[in-house]
Enzyme design. Structure first.
Site, PDB file in Angstrom:
ATOM      1  N   GLY A 239       0.711  -1.272   0.035  1.00 20.40           N
ATOM      2  CA  GLY A 239       0.129  -0.168  -0.083  1.00 20.40           C
ATOM      3  C   GLY A 239       0.769   1.286   0.063  1.00 20.40           C
ATOM      4  O   GLY A 239       0.129   2.309  -0.096  1.00 20.40           O
ATOM      5  N   GLU A 275       3.813  -6.744   1.433  1.00 22.62           N
ATOM      6  CA  GLU A 275       3.255  -7.083   0.286  1.00 22.62           C
ATOM      7  C   GLU A 275       3.361  -5.934  -0.819  1.00 22.62           C
ATOM      8  O   GLU A 275       2.249  -5.560  -1.071  1.00 22.62           O
ATOM      9  CB  GLU A 275       2.045  -7.699   0.411  1.00 22.62           C
ATOM     10  CG  GLU A 275       1.994  -8.885   1.224  1.00 22.62           C
ATOM     11  CD  GLU A 275       0.199  -9.202   1.596  1.00 22.62           C
ATOM     12  OE1 GLU A 275      -0.412  -8.353   1.567  1.00 22.62           O
ATOM     13  OE2 GLU A 275       0.011 -10.333   2.348  1.00 22.62           O
ATOM     14  N   GLY A 277       3.194  -3.647  -4.049  1.00 23.14           N
ATOM     15  CA  GLY A 277       2.759  -3.898  -5.298  1.00 23.14           C
ATOM     16  C   GLY A 277       3.443  -2.537  -6.081  1.00 23.14           C
ATOM     17  O   GLY A 277       4.286  -2.530  -6.647  1.00 23.14           O
ATOM     18  N   ARG A 278       2.385  -1.661  -5.914  1.00 22.88           N
ATOM     19  CA  ARG A 278       2.740  -0.383  -6.857  1.00 22.88           C
ATOM     20  C   ARG A 278       4.078   0.257  -6.462  1.00 22.88           C
ATOM     21  O   ARG A 278       4.743   0.599  -7.438  1.00 22.88           O
ATOM     22  CB  ARG A 278       1.714   0.618  -6.522  1.00 22.88           C
ATOM     23  CG  ARG A 278       1.645   1.795  -7.024  1.00 22.88           C
ATOM     24  CD  ARG A 278       0.749   2.881  -6.483  1.00 22.88           C
ATOM     25  NE  ARG A 278      -0.632   2.552  -6.272  1.00 22.88           N
ATOM     26  CZ  ARG A 278      -1.666   2.315  -6.481  1.00 22.88           C
ATOM     27  NH1 ARG A 278      -1.659   3.030  -7.839  1.00 22.88           N
ATOM     28  NH2 ARG A 278      -2.751   1.854  -6.193  1.00 22.88           N
ATOM     29  N   ARG A 314      -6.703   3.302 -15.425  1.00 22.67           N
ATOM     30  CA  ARG A 314      -6.535   4.032 -14.008  1.00 22.67           C
ATOM     31  C   ARG A 314      -7.357   5.640 -14.439  1.00 22.67           C
ATOM     32  O   ARG A 314      -8.068   5.783 -13.349  1.00 22.67           O
ATOM     33  CB  ARG A 314      -5.292   4.243 -13.660  1.00 22.67           C
ATOM     34  CG  ARG A 314      -4.795   2.701 -13.461  1.00 22.67           C
ATOM     35  CD  ARG A 314      -3.359   2.800 -12.401  1.00 22.67           C
ATOM     36  NE  ARG A 314      -3.543   3.262 -11.137  1.00 22.67           N
ATOM     37  CZ  ARG A 314      -3.259   4.591 -10.884  1.00 22.67           C
ATOM     38  NH1 ARG A 314      -2.715   5.330 -11.686  1.00 22.67           N
ATOM     39  NH2 ARG A 314      -3.499   5.011  -9.708  1.00 22.67           N
ATOM     40  N   TYR A 318     -10.174   5.402 -11.504  1.00 20.85           N
ATOM     41  CA  TYR A 318      -9.678   6.090 -10.371  1.00 20.85           C
ATOM     42  C   TYR A 318      -9.457   7.526 -10.283  1.00 20.85           C
ATOM     43  O   TYR A 318      -8.856   8.096  -9.420  1.00 20.85           O
ATOM     44  CB  TYR A 318      -8.477   5.397  -9.740  1.00 20.85           C
ATOM     45  CG  TYR A 318      -8.299   3.854  -9.557  1.00 20.85           C
ATOM     46  CD1 TYR A 318      -9.329   3.230  -9.024  1.00 20.85           C
ATOM     47  CD2 TYR A 318      -7.330   3.150 -10.391  1.00 20.85           C
ATOM     48  CE1 TYR A 318      -9.262   1.835  -8.792  1.00 20.85           C
ATOM     49  CE2 TYR A 318      -7.441   1.702 -10.367  1.00 20.85           C
ATOM     50  CZ  TYR A 318      -8.470   1.084  -9.445  1.00 20.85           C
ATOM     51  OH  TYR A 318      -8.270  -0.179  -9.431  1.00 20.85           O
ATOM     52  N   CYS A 346     -15.204   4.382 -27.844  1.00 24.65           N
ATOM     53  CA  CYS A 346     -16.497   5.247 -27.934  1.00 24.65           C
ATOM     54  C   CYS A 346     -17.018   5.504 -26.508  1.00 24.65           C
ATOM     55  O   CYS A 346     -18.275   4.857 -26.410  1.00 24.65           O
ATOM     56  CB  CYS A 346     -17.518   4.545 -28.727  1.00 24.65           C
ATOM     57  SG  CYS A 346     -16.693   4.251 -30.380  1.00 24.65           S
ATOM     58  N   GLU A 347     -16.391   6.153 -25.758  1.00 26.52           N
ATOM     59  CA  GLU A 347     -17.219   6.602 -24.473  1.00 26.52           C
ATOM     60  C   GLU A 347     -16.334   7.736 -24.020  1.00 26.52           C
ATOM     61  O   GLU A 347     -15.062   8.008 -24.120  1.00 26.52           O
ATOM     62  CB  GLU A 347     -16.492   5.522 -23.161  1.00 26.52           C
ATOM     63  CG  GLU A 347     -17.238   4.282 -23.222  1.00 26.52           C
ATOM     64  CD  GLU A 347     -17.338   3.545 -22.159  1.00 26.52           C
ATOM     65  OE1 GLU A 347     -17.061   4.195 -21.013  1.00 26.52           O
ATOM     66  OE2 GLU A 347     -17.436   2.294 -22.159  1.00 26.52           O
ATOM     67  N   TYR A 375      -0.965  -1.628 -12.123  1.00 27.60           N
ATOM     68  CA  TYR A 375      -2.420  -1.807 -12.336  1.00 27.60           C
ATOM     69  C   TYR A 375      -2.605  -1.028 -13.891  1.00 27.60           C
ATOM     70  O   TYR A 375      -3.655  -0.381 -13.874  1.00 27.60           O
ATOM     71  CB  TYR A 375      -2.897  -0.914 -11.327  1.00 27.60           C
ATOM     72  CG  TYR A 375      -2.666  -1.416 -10.007  1.00 27.60           C
ATOM     73  CD1 TYR A 375      -3.260  -2.739  -9.442  1.00 27.60           C
ATOM     74  CD2 TYR A 375      -1.843  -0.794  -9.025  1.00 27.60           C
ATOM     75  CE1 TYR A 375      -2.870  -3.191  -8.320  1.00 27.60           C
ATOM     76  CE2 TYR A 375      -1.427  -1.257  -7.883  1.00 27.60           C
ATOM     77  CZ  TYR A 375      -2.107  -2.528  -7.511  1.00 27.60           C
ATOM     78  OH  TYR A 375      -1.656  -3.130  -6.229  1.00 27.60           O
TER      79      TYR A 375
HETATM   80  C1  LIG Z   1      -3.489  -4.801  -3.557  1.00 29.17           C
HETATM   81  C2  LIG Z   1      -2.960  -5.346  -2.425  1.00 29.17           C
HETATM   82  C3  LIG Z   1      -1.588  -5.439  -2.231  1.00 29.17           C
HETATM   83  C4  LIG Z   1      -0.478  -4.420  -2.930  1.00 29.17           C
HETATM   84  O1  LIG Z   1      -0.863  -3.081  -2.811  1.00 29.17           O
HETATM   85  P1  LIG Z   1      -0.184  -2.084  -3.184  1.00 29.17           P
HETATM   86  O2  LIG Z   1      -0.858  -0.902  -3.299  1.00 29.17           O
HETATM   87  O3  LIG Z   1       0.029  -2.017  -4.770  1.00 29.17           O
HETATM   88  O4  LIG Z   1       1.308  -1.938  -2.654  1.00 29.17           O
HETATM   89  C5  LIG Z   1      -0.901  -6.051  -1.364  1.00 29.17           C
HETATM   90  N1  LIG Z   1      -1.631  -6.831  -0.384  1.00 29.17           N
HETATM   91  C6  LIG Z   1      -3.130  -7.230  -0.540  1.00 29.17           C
HETATM   92  C7  LIG Z   1      -3.952  -8.213   0.378  1.00 29.17           C
HETATM   93  C8  LIG Z   1      -3.647  -6.521  -1.735  1.00 29.17           C
HETATM   94  O5  LIG Z   1      -4.916  -6.480  -1.848  1.00 29.17           O
END
Ligand SMILES: *Cc1c(COP(=O)(O)O)cnc(C)c1O
Length: 421
Positions: A239, A275, A277-278, A314, A318, A346-347, A375
């Site tokens: 996150g 965990e 991701g981004r 995105r 978002y 077409c939107e 994403y």
């Molecule tokens: C989406 C998600 C992440 C990754 O979130 P980021 O914002 O990309 O770091 C990690 N753990 C869980 C359970 C998620 O749903």
């Protein structure tokens, strides 16, 4: 910091001019930098050292098998949220004992897949899931290592669609009920309680919600230990947000996030899992597109690109901002032109940016969307029968297509006409 810089007037991915990739692959395409992915992964391992830890890359942000292989070879674990993602991680050579399984709706089939293939832990999100996992594990004669995802009722102060840690969200078990659910877990056959899990949302630009959540997790860990559970691993979720503009945003750095983790849960003697991701993938990727037309409208000019909302959703999903830059660097004194940047779908929702200052553009010019690694490709579709956007990986002066653009024959052959029609 990323590795997408202008050199000799052309935007490069590491040492490769984007014009070279465009000439070979055609547009639109995603391009990722191996050096940036590597650097971002190491920022986290450095931030958590010397605590025992594992950085589990959230595959859902960018799931190409070549990218997973790159990160897996560095030692990364993987956070998966579906059987499909589990298969991707294994196809990339990541062993089961480095894969954690998250998500509110794991099916029995997915549980079976991960239990037989090998799994580091399941992050369990509800009592029905816990009971199902116990049944599946017992029927296989196996034991499922688990954490329970607790919902700390903390406001992550992020976009509503990606906030997950408030009590009204569908995720996790309310922290107030956690001890009761841990007691049930400990009593179930085929289940081994090993830790606690929390994930409060995505694109957090302030550390305060993390701090509030992790302090609650620390308290809970002490209580659970007093209740007799052997809590030895804390999964603190992902996150951490990234800057989407070059100018004013300054989200917290992984080093400060690591210091916060040490301050809040570092004295518990637990192995720490995160965990992200981004933060690993977001600024490691660009979406490159060409200008189809410049259309002069009433009071505004439209830059019509060959990329669309189906390739990068995105902005329409978002309200996200992506910096849009020309691939050929404009001369120093060039005055920006102002465009509504749109795709051909077409939107009206197929709008990337309104009244955006960009260098003056002409038909055929290339532009790049920054911060598109997370994403981006994973959320792409073939809406309007636009072929799924290809992906390219760059490392130094090498580049390779890591997902081909499908041909129209491949697309059409997936449909079948029933013989009775
Ligand atoms: C989406 C998600 C992440 C990754 O979130 P980021 O914002 O990309 O770091 C990690 N753990 C869980 C359970 C998620 O749903």
């Amino acid at each position: 910091m990323d590795h997408f810089l202008y050199k000799n007037g052309t935007l490069h991915a590491e040492d490769v001019p984007l014009t070279d990739i465009a000439a070979q692959v055609g547009t639109p395409f995603y391009v990722y930098s191996a050096a940036t992915l590597t650097r971002h992964y190491h920022l986290f391992t450095e931030a958590l050292s010397p605590l025992p830890h594992m950085v589990c890359f959230a595959i859902k942000s960018l799931s190409n098998v070549a990218v997973l292989k790159l990160l897996g070879d560095l030692g990364a674990g993987m956070d998966v949220v579906s059987g499909g993602e589990y298969r991707r991680a294994r196809a990339a050579g990541v062993p089961g004992d480095r894969i954690v399984f998250s998500g509110v709706g794991k099916t029995r089939e997915e549980m079976r897949l991960a239990l037989t293939g090998g799994i580091r832990q399941f992050n369990v999100e509800s009592e029905p899931e816990l009971r199902a996992l116990s049944e599946v594990a017992t029927s296989l004669g196996l034991t499922a290592p688990i954490t329970i995802r607790v919902n700390p009722d903390v406001d992550a102060k992020t976009h509503a669609k990606i906030a997950t840690g408030k009590s009204e969200n569908k995720f996790g078990i309310p922290i107030a009920r956690a001890r009761e659910v841990y007691a049930e877990a400990a009593s179930l056959p085929g289940i081994e309680v090993i830790g606690v899990d929390v994930h409060i949302g995505s694109q957090l630009t302030d550390l305060a919600p993390f701090e509030a959540a992790y302090l609650k997790v620390a308290d809970l860990t002490r209580q659970l230990r007093a209740d007799g559970h052997n809590i030895r691993r804390l999964d603190l979720g992902g996150g951490l947000g990234i800057p989407y503009t070059r100018s004013n945003e300054a989200p917290p750095l992984p080093m400060d996030y690591g210091a916060l983790i040490k301050r809040t849960v570092g004295d518990l003697g637990c192995e720490i899992e995160i965990e992200p991701g981004r933060l690993i993938s977001g600024n490691a990727g660009l979406l490159v597109s060409s200008v189809i037309y410049v259309k002069n409208g009433e009071g505004r000019d439209f830059l019509i690109l060959d990329a669309a909302m189906n390739d990068l959703v995105r902005p329409s999903m978002y309200d996200a901002h992506h910096d849009i830059v020309p691939v050929i660097e404009p001369a120093a004194a060039t005055e920006a032109a102002v465009y509504d940047v749109v795709g051909p779908v077409c939107e009206t929702g197929d709008t990337f940016a309104k009244a955006r200052p960009v260098a003056p553009m002409a038909e055929g010019d290339l532009v790049a969307f920054r911060s598109a690694g997370a994403y981006g490709a994973v959320m792409a579709s073939e809406y309007n029968t636009r072929p799924l956007v290809p992906e390219v990986l760059v490392k130094g002066d090498h580049f390779a297509v890591i997902r081909q653009r499908p041909s129209f024959d491949e697309i059409l052959n997936r449909d079948t006409i029933p013989e009775w029609l």
